[in-house]
Every structure is written in structure tokens, then in C-alpha cells.
Scaffold this active site. Structure first.
Site, PDB file in Angstrom:
ATOM      1  N   GLU A 211      50.958  44.692  32.112  1.00 44.09           N
ATOM      2  CA  GLU A 211      49.901  45.705  32.093  1.00 44.09           C
ATOM      3  C   GLU A 211      50.427  47.042  32.619  1.00 44.09           C
ATOM      4  O   GLU A 211      51.004  47.102  33.709  1.00 44.09           O
ATOM      5  CB  GLU A 211      48.738  45.188  32.955  1.00 44.09           C
ATOM      6  CG  GLU A 211      47.523  46.094  33.040  1.00 44.09           C
ATOM      7  CD  GLU A 211      46.399  45.474  33.880  1.00 44.09           C
ATOM      8  OE1 GLU A 211      46.461  44.250  34.164  1.00 44.09           O
ATOM      9  OE2 GLU A 211      45.482  46.208  34.259  1.00 44.09           O
TER      10      GLU A 211
ATOM     11  N   SER B 149      43.450  38.908  40.487  1.00 45.56           N
ATOM     12  CA  SER B 149      44.520  39.885  40.636  1.00 45.56           C
ATOM     13  C   SER B 149      45.085  39.765  42.051  1.00 45.56           C
ATOM     14  O   SER B 149      44.351  39.927  43.031  1.00 45.56           O
ATOM     15  CB  SER B 149      43.936  41.280  40.393  1.00 45.56           C
ATOM     16  OG  SER B 149      44.903  42.280  40.590  1.00 45.56           O
TER      17      SER B 149
ATOM     18  N   ASP C 173      45.921  49.675  30.489  1.00 49.54           N
ATOM     19  CA  ASP C 173      44.739  49.832  31.347  1.00 49.54           C
ATOM     20  C   ASP C 173      44.484  51.340  31.473  1.00 49.54           C
ATOM     21  O   ASP C 173      43.687  51.920  30.709  1.00 49.54           O
ATOM     22  CB  ASP C 173      45.020  49.149  32.702  1.00 49.54           C
ATOM     23  CG  ASP C 173      43.964  49.391  33.769  1.00 49.54           C
ATOM     24  OD1 ASP C 173      43.032  50.174  33.534  1.00 49.54           O
ATOM     25  OD2 ASP C 173      44.059  48.814  34.883  1.00 49.54           O
TER      26      ASP C 173
ATOM     27  N   GLY D   8      38.865  44.888  36.388  1.00 51.47           N
ATOM     28  CA  GLY D   8      37.974  45.025  37.532  1.00 51.47           C
ATOM     29  C   GLY D   8      38.425  46.167  38.416  1.00 51.47           C
ATOM     30  O   GLY D   8      39.564  46.636  38.311  1.00 51.47           O
TER      31      GLY D   8
ATOM     32  N   LYS E 211      37.816  48.430  31.019  1.00 57.88           N
ATOM     33  CA  LYS E 211      37.077  48.719  32.253  1.00 57.88           C
ATOM     34  C   LYS E 211      36.021  49.759  31.912  1.00 57.88           C
ATOM     35  O   LYS E 211      36.359  50.906  31.581  1.00 57.88           O
ATOM     36  CB  LYS E 211      38.006  49.299  33.322  1.00 57.88           C
ATOM     37  CG  LYS E 211      38.920  48.305  33.995  1.00 57.88           C
ATOM     38  CD  LYS E 211      39.756  48.991  35.058  1.00 57.88           C
ATOM     39  CE  LYS E 211      40.790  48.051  35.624  1.00 57.88           C
ATOM     40  NZ  LYS E 211      41.763  48.758  36.479  1.00 57.88           N
TER      41      LYS E 211
ATOM     42  N   LYS F  52      47.217  37.100  37.995  1.00 52.20           N
ATOM     43  CA  LYS F  52      47.859  38.389  37.700  1.00 52.20           C
ATOM     44  C   LYS F  52      48.552  38.857  38.966  1.00 52.20           C
ATOM     45  O   LYS F  52      47.918  38.956  40.024  1.00 52.20           O
ATOM     46  CB  LYS F  52      46.797  39.395  37.236  1.00 52.20           C
ATOM     47  CG  LYS F  52      47.181  40.864  37.320  1.00 52.20           C
ATOM     48  CD  LYS F  52      46.176  41.733  36.584  1.00 52.20           C
ATOM     49  CE  LYS F  52      45.823  42.989  37.348  1.00 52.20           C
ATOM     50  NZ  LYS F  52      44.813  43.824  36.636  1.00 52.20           N
ATOM     51  N   LEU F  53      49.843  39.124  38.855  1.00 58.45           N
ATOM     52  CA  LEU F  53      50.600  39.618  40.000  1.00 58.45           C
ATOM     53  C   LEU F  53      50.770  41.119  39.880  1.00 58.45           C
ATOM     54  O   LEU F  53      51.205  41.627  38.841  1.00 58.45           O
ATOM     55  CB  LEU F  53      51.992  38.973  40.056  1.00 58.45           C
ATOM     56  CG  LEU F  53      52.054  37.445  40.122  1.00 58.45           C
ATOM     57  CD1 LEU F  53      53.519  36.992  40.224  1.00 58.45           C
ATOM     58  CD2 LEU F  53      51.247  36.915  41.307  1.00 58.45           C
ATOM     59  N   LYS F  54      50.449  41.821  40.947  1.00 58.69           N
ATOM     60  CA  LYS F  54      50.745  43.247  40.990  1.00 58.69           C
ATOM     61  C   LYS F  54      52.253  43.395  41.204  1.00 58.69           C
ATOM     62  O   LYS F  54      52.826  42.680  42.041  1.00 58.69           O
ATOM     63  CB  LYS F  54      49.970  43.891  42.154  1.00 58.69           C
ATOM     64  CG  LYS F  54      48.476  43.972  41.896  1.00 58.69           C
ATOM     65  CD  LYS F  54      48.171  44.959  40.777  1.00 58.69           C
ATOM     66  CE  LYS F  54      46.697  45.317  40.728  1.00 58.69           C
ATOM     67  NZ  LYS F  54      46.419  46.300  39.655  1.00 58.69           N
TER      68      LYS F  54
ATOM     69  N   ASP G 234      50.879  43.385  36.509  1.00 57.23           N
ATOM     70  CA  ASP G 234      50.276  44.716  36.388  1.00 57.23           C
ATOM     71  C   ASP G 234      51.076  45.695  37.251  1.00 57.23           C
ATOM     72  O   ASP G 234      51.156  45.526  38.472  1.00 57.23           O
ATOM     73  CB  ASP G 234      48.814  44.677  36.859  1.00 57.23           C
ATOM     74  CG  ASP G 234      48.084  45.994  36.661  1.00 57.23           C
ATOM     75  OD1 ASP G 234      48.692  46.961  36.142  1.00 57.23           O
ATOM     76  OD2 ASP G 234      46.889  46.067  37.025  1.00 57.23           O
TER      77      ASP G 234
ATOM     78  N   ASN H 264      50.566  49.203  37.221  1.00 58.13           N
ATOM     79  CA  ASN H 264      49.859  50.458  37.536  1.00 58.13           C
ATOM     80  C   ASN H 264      50.777  51.675  37.445  1.00 58.13           C
ATOM     81  O   ASN H 264      50.844  52.496  38.374  1.00 58.13           O
ATOM     82  CB  ASN H 264      49.198  50.388  38.917  1.00 58.13           C
ATOM     83  CG  ASN H 264      48.028  49.423  38.967  1.00 58.13           C
ATOM     84  OD1 ASN H 264      48.120  48.350  39.555  1.00 58.13           O
ATOM     85  ND2 ASN H 264      46.928  49.768  38.313  1.00 58.13           N
TER      86      ASN H 264
HETATM   87  O1  OSB Z   1      44.854  48.100  37.806  1.00 61.77           O
HETATM   88  O2  OSB Z   1      43.560  46.498  37.349  1.00 61.77           O
HETATM   89  C1  OSB Z   1      43.915  47.384  38.128  1.00 61.77           C
HETATM   90  C2  OSB Z   1      41.897  47.130  41.359  1.00 61.77           C
HETATM   91  C3  OSB Z   1      41.674  48.460  41.622  1.00 61.77           C
HETATM   92  C4  OSB Z   1      42.206  49.418  40.793  1.00 61.77           C
HETATM   93  C5  OSB Z   1      42.963  49.033  39.685  1.00 61.77           C
HETATM   94  C6  OSB Z   1      43.179  47.694  39.394  1.00 61.77           C
HETATM   95  C7  OSB Z   1      42.652  46.728  40.272  1.00 61.77           C
HETATM   96  C8  OSB Z   1      42.896  45.308  40.123  1.00 61.77           C
HETATM   97  C9  OSB Z   1      41.896  44.342  40.747  1.00 61.77           C
HETATM   98  O3  OSB Z   1      43.869  44.834  39.591  1.00 61.77           O
HETATM   99  C10 OSB Z   1      40.865  43.927  39.769  1.00 61.77           C
HETATM  100  C11 OSB Z   1      39.705  43.230  40.430  1.00 61.77           C
HETATM  101  O4  OSB Z   1      39.851  42.072  40.804  1.00 61.77           O
HETATM  102  O5  OSB Z   1      38.635  43.857  40.556  1.00 61.77           O
HETATM  103 MG    MG Z   2      45.452  47.456  35.883  1.00 60.55          MG
END
Ligand code: OSB
Ligand code: MG
Length: 380
Positions: free
Chosen positions: A225, A146, A250, A302, A274, A172-174, A200, A202
Site C-alpha cells: 500500500e 493494521s 491509499d 480506516g 477511505k 497489515k504491517l506498517k 503499508d 504511507n
Molecule cells: O494509512 O491506512 C493508513 C491510520 C491512520 C492514518 C492512516 C492509516 C491508518 C491505518 C490504521 O493504517 C487503519 C485503522 O485501523 O483505522
Molecule cells: Mg494506508
């Protein structure tokens, strides 16, 4: 088994690099660990130890920005409500934890950490690896990474290049408004169509962004995501009708029931599992089962875990329905020094621990060095 007590231990670990998402920037993790001490039942078998220990990792972050949970809140609810609730259970086992805690609403990450510690202790006493207990079918799992939001596209391209060189099998690009189509386009252009790529958000977008998000369809992404608010299942279902890229959830998937509902509503075609978010590894397996029954692929998410949570996540990711690479990256992606033996990427994969329980334990000297506080809560 009988619960002798739980040690709540707080550790502080700097991340190797700041990790920026649409909800904030993490530079270090303040993590709550649980060490359960139990006396296994006499019936456990010949040669069983008369005391066993198990580790749990709470995935809550310092601030309630990913979900409503946060690390101080988890410590509080564990100390005041969750651990005391276990002392009234007649035949305590890992399987009995979730039912015993059901009267206390929410707090899934705190509950998950407590169940994990007892599951680890129970399986260690029995000599059974977590992967076998959960139904794993692989001895190694393919890994993605990520990649946080960066200050510039060139910086992002450098980061992605380093992860691909390291062998990661999926990127995976935020994303967030203002950092979406352009970075995705740049990564595709630089690294080509062969790279497994996903994004992703969020929860950073609204239903009004549907046309904009449809622009991502041009880049052959595996999935988008959690684009919308965690409670907006109907919004995700509507978005799925506008956007061709599969929607993955998620934050919205807080239980096996939530997964079944989201699938039935057409809100997602893929699920990020998760364990912390759904209340534990046993519920995570049920999420996997519900998705498998509906033909919905899952992958293991994760929460920047240490080697403890990573070990258990890798065991889960070895189940048959986990058909996409997870955010199960190597220790070095997160920490200069992990608290367990580091997880190392081999050929883009991590090995599933084969020892009893989660199969790893903290290295005492390292653990002591990063510990900021400990507290012992007796079993009764
Ligand atoms: O949205 O998947 C998520 C990390 C912290 C909180 C939310 C997310 C994430 C990650 C990193 O995307 C995942 C990892 O490498 O542990
Ligand atoms: Mg996520």
C-alpha cells in the site's frame, strides 16, 4: 430538509497502545465530531419526526502528516466556509452537499464529515439504514488489522499473535525504510503461509527503492500500500512493472476520477477506499463503482475512527466490490471505551448496523466525559 445548525464537538480519546507509522506516532486521538440538527421536509411521510439529528466524524488527525488536512484546520474551514455555504442551498439533502461545497477547493475530510452528518440525519428521518442506501449486499464484513511499527521484531510477533488469536482475518504491517523485509520475513516464518498479509508504507519510499521493494515478492503479500509519494502516479506505475506484488493506493486516491486515472495509468491493481480522503461516503461509493467497472478489488481503509465512523465504514465495506478484508477492526483494537456501543469481532467479522442512518449514536454520558469543547453554528 432544513439545516437548523451544526454542533462542532471536540473529543479526546487515548489509544489502547501507541500507533506508529512512517509519518509519526499517535498515542491519543483529538477528534472533531459534527451533530447536525435538521427539520425534515413535510413530504418525508406520515410519522416522520419534525426534527432529526445526525452524526458526522471527521477523520483528520491532529497534524497534517497523513494528508494536508488537520483537525483544527477542518474545524476552521467548516465554521467559516462549509457550513455557511449550505445555508444558500434551496433544497438541501445529503446528495446536494458535495455540489454545494464544490466551489471551496480541497478540504475533503471536512466536507466528508459534514456530508456524513446530513446523510445520517436524512436517513434517520426516513428510517433507512446507510448500508441499504449505499447498496450493501452483506450483513457482516471480514476484518483485518493494521499493526504499527514496533521497537523490535519479538514485540511485533507478540502483537500479531494476539490479533490472530482475537480472530482477525488479515494482518497489515506498517513499514518504512529499515523496517520492511525483516519484519515481513519474521511474521511469515512464525505464522506460516496461510495468513493473509499485506504492508503499508504511507509514502515512505522513492522510485530508487524499486529493487529493494521487489525483495518483498518472496513473501506472498496481498499488496503493497502506497509505497511512493501521493502525487507520484507514474512512479507507482513504473514500480508495478518492477515488483510482482500488487500495488494498492491509499493517499493518492482522492476521488473517483483519481481512481480511474490511477487504474488507467497502471499505477495500482487494488484500491483502499477511505470516505474521508475522497470527500464523503457518496464519493466513496463512486470510487467503488469505478473500481468494480475496471475489475479492481477494493477494501475499506480506516483512520482510527470511533464507533461513529466505524459504523459507516462497515456499511460501506458491505458493498459487493469490497472483496478484501478492511482495516475495520473492533473498538477494542483502538479504545478502552468507545463513545458508542462497542463494535465486537465475531468470527473475524463485524456486523453491519441495521438501524436507520449509520445505526449507532454516542452514549451521552461517555461522550460528555471525553468532550473537550463544543460550539453551535446556526444553519443561517
Ligand atoms: O494509512 O491506512 C493508513 C491510520 C491512520 C492514518 C492512516 C492509516 C491508518 C491505518 C490504521 O493504517 C487503519 C485503522 O485501523 O483505522
Ligand atoms: Mg494506508
Amino acid at each position: 430538509m432544513k439545516l437548523m445548525g451544526i454542533e462542532l464537538r471536540r473529543i479526546s480519546l487515548p489509544l489502547v497502545a501507541p500507533f506508529r507509522t512512517s509519518f509519526g506516532t499517535e498515542t491519543r486521538r483529538d477528534i472533531l465530531l459534527l451533530r447536525a440538527v435538521v427539520k425534515p421536509d413535510a413530504t418525508t411521510g406520515a410519522g416522520a419526526p419534525d426534527e432529526a439529528e445526525g452524526w458526522g466524524e471527521c477523520v483528520a488527525m491532529s497534524d497534517p502528516r497523513y494528508s494536508s488536512e488537520y483537525v483544527d484546520g477542518c474545524a476552521d474551514v467548516l465554521r467559516r466556509f462549509l457550513i455557511p455555504a449550505l445555508s444558500t442551498v434551496e433544497h438541501l439533502s445529503a446528495r446536494a452537499v458535495a455540489p454545494a461545497l464544490a466551489g471551496i477547493k480541497g478540504h475533503r475530510m471536512a466536507k466528508a464529515a459534514l456530508e456524513m452528518a446530513l446523510l445520517d440525519a436524512e436517513l434517520r428521518a426516513l428510517g433507512v439504514p446507510l448500508a441499504r442506501e449505499l447498496g450493501a449486499v452483506r450483513d457482516r464484513v471480514p476484518c483485518g488489522v493494521s499493526v504499527g511499527i514496533m521497537d523490535s521484531v519479538p514485540e511485533l510477533l507478540d502483537a500479531v499473535a494476539r490479533y490472530l488469536d482475537a480472530g482477525y482475518l488479515r494482518i497489515k504491517l506498517k513499514i518504512e525504510p529499515g523496517w520492511d523485509v525483516e519484519p515481513v520475513r519474521a511474521v511469515r516464518e512464525r505464522f506460516g503461509d496461510g495468513v493473509l498479509l499485506q504492508v503499508d508504507a504511507n509514502t515512505a519510499y522513492t522510485r530508487a527503492d524499486a529493487r529493494h521493494l521487489a525483495r518483498l515478492d518472496a513473501y506472498d503479500l496481498l499488496l503493497i500500500e502506497q509505497p511512493l509519494d501521493e502525487e507520484d502516479l507514474l512512479g507507482h506505475a513504473a514500480l508495478a512493472r518492477t515488483v510482482q506484488t500488487p500495488i494498492c493506493l491509499d493517499e493518492s486516491i482522492v476521488s473517483a476520477r483519481a481512481a480511474a486515472d490511477a487504474i488507467a495509468l497502471g499505477a495500482c491493481a487494488i484500491v483502499n477506499v477511505k470516505p474521508g480522503r475522497v470527500g464523503g461516503y457518496l464519493e466513496a461509493r463512486r470510487v467503488h463503482d469505478v473500481c468494480a467497472a475496471n475489475g479492481v478489488p477494493v477494501w475499506c481503509g480506516g483512520m482510527l475512527e470511533t464507533g461513529l465512523g466505524r459504523a459507516a465504514n462497515v456499511a460501506l465495506a458491505a458493498l459487493p466490490g469490497f472483496t478484501l478484508p478492511g482495516d475495520t477492526s473492533a473498538s477494542a483494537r483502538y479504545y478502552h471505551t468507545d463513545i458508542t456501543e462497542p463494535f465486537v469481532l465475531q468470527d473475524g467479522h463485524l456486523a453491519v448496523p441495521a438501524g436507520p442512518g449509520i445505526g449507532v449514536a454516542p452514549i451521552p454520558e461517555i461522550l460528555d466525559e471525553v468532550t473537550t469543547s463544543t460550539e453551535w453554528i446556526p444553519g443561517r
